[in-house]
Design an enzyme around this catalytic site. Structure first.
Site, PDB file in Angstrom:
ATOM      1  N   HIS A 103      25.354  16.331 -17.605  1.00 43.42           N
ATOM      2  CA  HIS A 103      25.383  14.903 -17.354  1.00 43.42           C
ATOM      3  C   HIS A 103      24.768  14.169 -18.550  1.00 43.42           C
ATOM      4  CE1 HIS A 103      25.649  11.448 -14.573  1.00 43.42           C
ATOM      5  NE2 HIS A 103      24.616  10.985 -15.249  1.00 43.42           N
TER       6      HIS A 103
ATOM      7  N   SER B 220      28.316   7.481 -15.568  1.00 45.03           N
ATOM      8  CA  SER B 220      27.264   7.691 -14.583  1.00 45.03           C
ATOM      9  C   SER B 220      27.215   6.525 -13.594  1.00 45.03           C
ATOM     10  CB  SER B 220      25.923   7.908 -15.304  1.00 45.03           C
ATOM     11  OG  SER B 220      24.936   8.369 -14.417  1.00 45.03           O
TER      12      SER B 220
ATOM     13  N   ASP C 101      26.580  19.455 -14.152  1.00 45.53           N
ATOM     14  CA  ASP C 101      26.095  18.146 -13.708  1.00 45.53           C
ATOM     15  C   ASP C 101      25.961  18.162 -12.190  1.00 45.53           C
ATOM     16  OD1 ASP C 101      25.693  15.463 -13.103  1.00 45.53           O
ATOM     17  OD2 ASP C 101      27.593  14.776 -13.954  1.00 45.53           O
TER      18      ASP C 101
END
Length: 331
Positions: free
Chosen positions: A290, A165, A260
């Site tokens: 995600h 991320s 995501d």
């Protein structure tokens, strides 16, 4: 009225619904970073032993000039002959939440699976330290790891940047910074669902805006905290997808998830790197969300993604390779 089938796998849907029921509504009812961290820190933790590794050591390494030292946590695998990679790992959390403790289990799993030394980096968080503080901390940690690879038991030629991320973003950016500032040159950048463009204007942002745990509103809030009122989201150190020239960067291993909001920009970055002549392998998981990479004990796709990243890391060290094929990668 036709009801479209859920694009998440059944196992992922169960996990997403559970996490969404306890995670703060970031960017909605929760807009203060300190409050967000308080709520997250108060969440119950699983009462299980963390994955065992050879050793774990907390240290503080020099920060950028005029800035405080950076806390790092060094994970060494069980003793094994031969050189091993040294991975500088940047945690996720939108540059606002998370830290060494939140990603302890994930880093341990990666240490075990790759046979590498992992240096997990506690970079400064926004909004208290907005962009580009995290970038400068990330580069300072890379410099330290390169200088101390031998001490850490690593192969100096097998230096890796990796993260998930926001940490994936920092990994991509620090590879660009290292190219521009004369090194050190990583042998690999391993990017797990990175944010690569502050514009937040893709099909996956719209298709996955709600219902898949990390919602578009939360991601927009993270960007607002990170950039602050004066930050330039178009700068290549914030949005690596907007870098004019991506040639000469390290080979990349990029993981994306189909459910995501960041999916399209992760895949677009992979394509931009390829076009620039950078070797790229992708592992795309259509039925994942995600954050899925953190759950190898619960999700088969997470186990596969972990194995793929670990294999890519292991290959960077001379005469060192894990056996087996792990599926998922394409390109």
């Amino acid at each position: 009225m036709t009801v479209e089938p859920d694009r998440l796998t059944p196992e992922a849907r169960t996990l997403v619904d559970l996490m969404a029921s306890v995670f703060p509504d970031l960017g909605g009812s929760v807009t203060d970073a300190v409050e967000a961290r308080r709520i997250i820190d108060a969440l119950p933790r699983p009462s299980v032993q963390p994955p065992a590794v050879g050793s774990v050591e907390d240290r503080t390494v020099p920060g950028p000039s005029g800035s405080p030292g950076i806390p790092v946590r060094v994970y060494r695998p069980d003793a094994a002959p031969g050189p091993r990679p040294t991975v500088v790992y940047f945690h996720g959390g939108g540059w606002v939440i998370g830290g060494l403790d939140s990603h302890d289990s994930s880093v341990r799993e990666l240490c075990r699976a790759s046979g590498a030394v992992l240096v997990s980096v506690g970079y400064r968080l926004a909004p208290e330290a907005p962009f580009p503080a995290a970038v400068e901390d990330a580069y300072a940690a890379l410099l330290w790891a390169a200088d101390h690879a031998g001490e850490l038991g690593g192969d100096p030629a097998a230096l890796v940047v990796a993260g998930d991320s926001a940490g994936g973003t920092l990994s991509a950016v620090v590879a660009i910074v290292a190219r521009e500032r004369g090194g050190p040159a990583p042998a690999l950048q391993a990017l797990v669902y990175p944010a690569t463009d502050a514009a937040q204007d893709t099909g996956s942002y719209r298709a996955n805006a709600t219902g898949y745990f990390m919602e578009a509103a939360a991601l927009r809030w993270f960007w607002e905290q990170y950039l602050g009122p004066d930050g330039d989201g178009g700068h290549r150190y914030a949005s690596p997808l907007r870098t004019g020239d991506l040639s000469g960067l390290p080979p990349a291993y990029i993981v994306t998830a189909g459910c995501d909001p960041l999916c399209d920009e992760g895949r677009a970055y992979a394509q931009r790197l390829r076009t620039a002549g950078v070797p790229v392998a992708e592992a795309h998981y259509p039925g994942m969300f995600h954050g899925f990479f953190a759950f190898p004990a619960l999700l088969a796709d997470a186990r596969d993604a972990l194995a793929g990243v670990a294999e890519a890391i292991a290959r960077t060290a001379k005469d060192r390779k894990n056996g087996g094929d792990h599926g998922g990668p394409a390109g």
